[in-house]
Design a protein around this motif. Structure first.
Motif, PDB file in Angstrom:
ATOM      1  N   LYS A   1     -11.212  11.900   2.415  1.00  0.00           N
ATOM      2  CA  LYS A   1     -11.177  10.273   1.928  1.00  0.00           C
ATOM      3  C   LYS A   1     -10.113   9.764   2.656  1.00  0.00           C
ATOM      4  CE  LYS A   1     -10.215   7.599  -1.751  1.00  0.00           C
ATOM      5  NZ  LYS A   1     -10.535   7.527  -3.256  1.00  0.00           N
ATOM      6  N   CYS A   2     -10.285   8.612   3.470  1.00  0.00           N
ATOM      7  CA  CYS A   2      -9.061   7.950   4.063  1.00  0.00           C
ATOM      8  C   CYS A   2      -9.199   6.376   3.831  1.00  0.00           C
ATOM      9  CB  CYS A   2      -9.061   8.269   5.647  1.00  0.00           C
ATOM     10  SG  CYS A   2      -7.608   7.263   6.420  1.00  0.00           S
ATOM     11  N   VAL A   3      -8.475   5.861   3.140  1.00  0.00           N
ATOM     12  CA  VAL A   3      -8.502   4.431   3.008  1.00  0.00           C
ATOM     13  C   VAL A   3      -7.770   3.629   3.829  1.00  0.00           C
ATOM     14  CG1 VAL A   3      -8.363   2.697   0.750  1.00  0.00           C
ATOM     15  CG2 VAL A   3      -8.983   5.005   0.347  1.00  0.00           C
ATOM     16  N   CYS A   4      -8.264   2.672   4.318  1.00  0.00           N
ATOM     17  CA  CYS A   4      -7.574   1.554   5.310  1.00  0.00           C
ATOM     18  C   CYS A   4      -7.751   0.271   4.679  1.00  0.00           C
ATOM     19  CB  CYS A   4      -7.921   1.880   6.717  1.00  0.00           C
ATOM     20  SG  CYS A   4      -7.736   3.388   7.549  1.00  0.00           S
ATOM     21  N   LYS A   5      -6.620  -0.477   4.535  1.00  0.00           N
ATOM     22  CA  LYS A   5      -6.635  -1.713   3.969  1.00  0.00           C
ATOM     23  C   LYS A   5      -6.217  -2.752   4.940  1.00  0.00           C
ATOM     24  CE  LYS A   5      -5.564  -0.197  -0.544  1.00  0.00           C
ATOM     25  NZ  LYS A   5      -4.650  -0.185  -1.754  1.00  0.00           N
ATOM     26  N   LEU A   6      -6.891  -3.861   5.087  1.00  0.00           N
ATOM     27  CA  LEU A   6      -6.600  -5.056   5.999  1.00  0.00           C
ATOM     28  C   LEU A   6      -5.860  -6.062   5.192  1.00  0.00           C
ATOM     29  CD1 LEU A   6      -9.652  -5.103   8.232  1.00  0.00           C
ATOM     30  CD2 LEU A   6      -7.497  -4.422   9.042  1.00  0.00           C
ATOM     31  N   ARG A   7      -4.941  -6.763   5.765  1.00  0.00           N
ATOM     32  CA  ARG A   7      -4.403  -7.909   4.993  1.00  0.00           C
ATOM     33  C   ARG A   7      -5.187  -9.046   4.491  1.00  0.00           C
ATOM     34  NH1 ARG A   7       1.228  -9.565   8.281  1.00  0.00           N
ATOM     35  NH2 ARG A   7       2.257  -7.434   8.222  1.00  0.00           N
TER      36      ARG A   7
END
Length: 79
Positions: free
Chosen positions: A63-69
């Motif tokens: 699992k890879c979580v990427c967050k945007l502003r």
């Protein structure tokens, strides 16, 4: 406006990952759903998609979580 294309093929990305998007869109709508590559590009654009997919491949984890502003969270689940 510069048109960019994906570094990996759509077929390869959809084969290797399930992509879940959670948060709010630019219009303020709440989103919590599984999307394919085309849905991901509609929500975050090609440049951000390239960066995040590259990050997901390099992580090598389940699992890879990427967050945007802007309040959008994209999770890549490896098959």
């Amino acid at each position: 406006m510069k048109a960019t294309k994906l570094q990996y093929s759509t077929r390869e990305i959809n084969r290797d990952f399930k992509i879940k998007v959670y948060g709010y869109t630019e219009e303020g709508k709440k989103v919590d759903k599984l999307v394919g590559v085309s849905g991901l590009i509609l929500l975050i654009g090609t440049e951000h998609a390239n960066k995040q997919i590259e990050r997901a491949y390099k992580s090598g984890q389940d699992k890879c979580v990427c967050k945007l502003r802007r309040g959008l969270k994209v999770t890549y689940y490896a098959h």
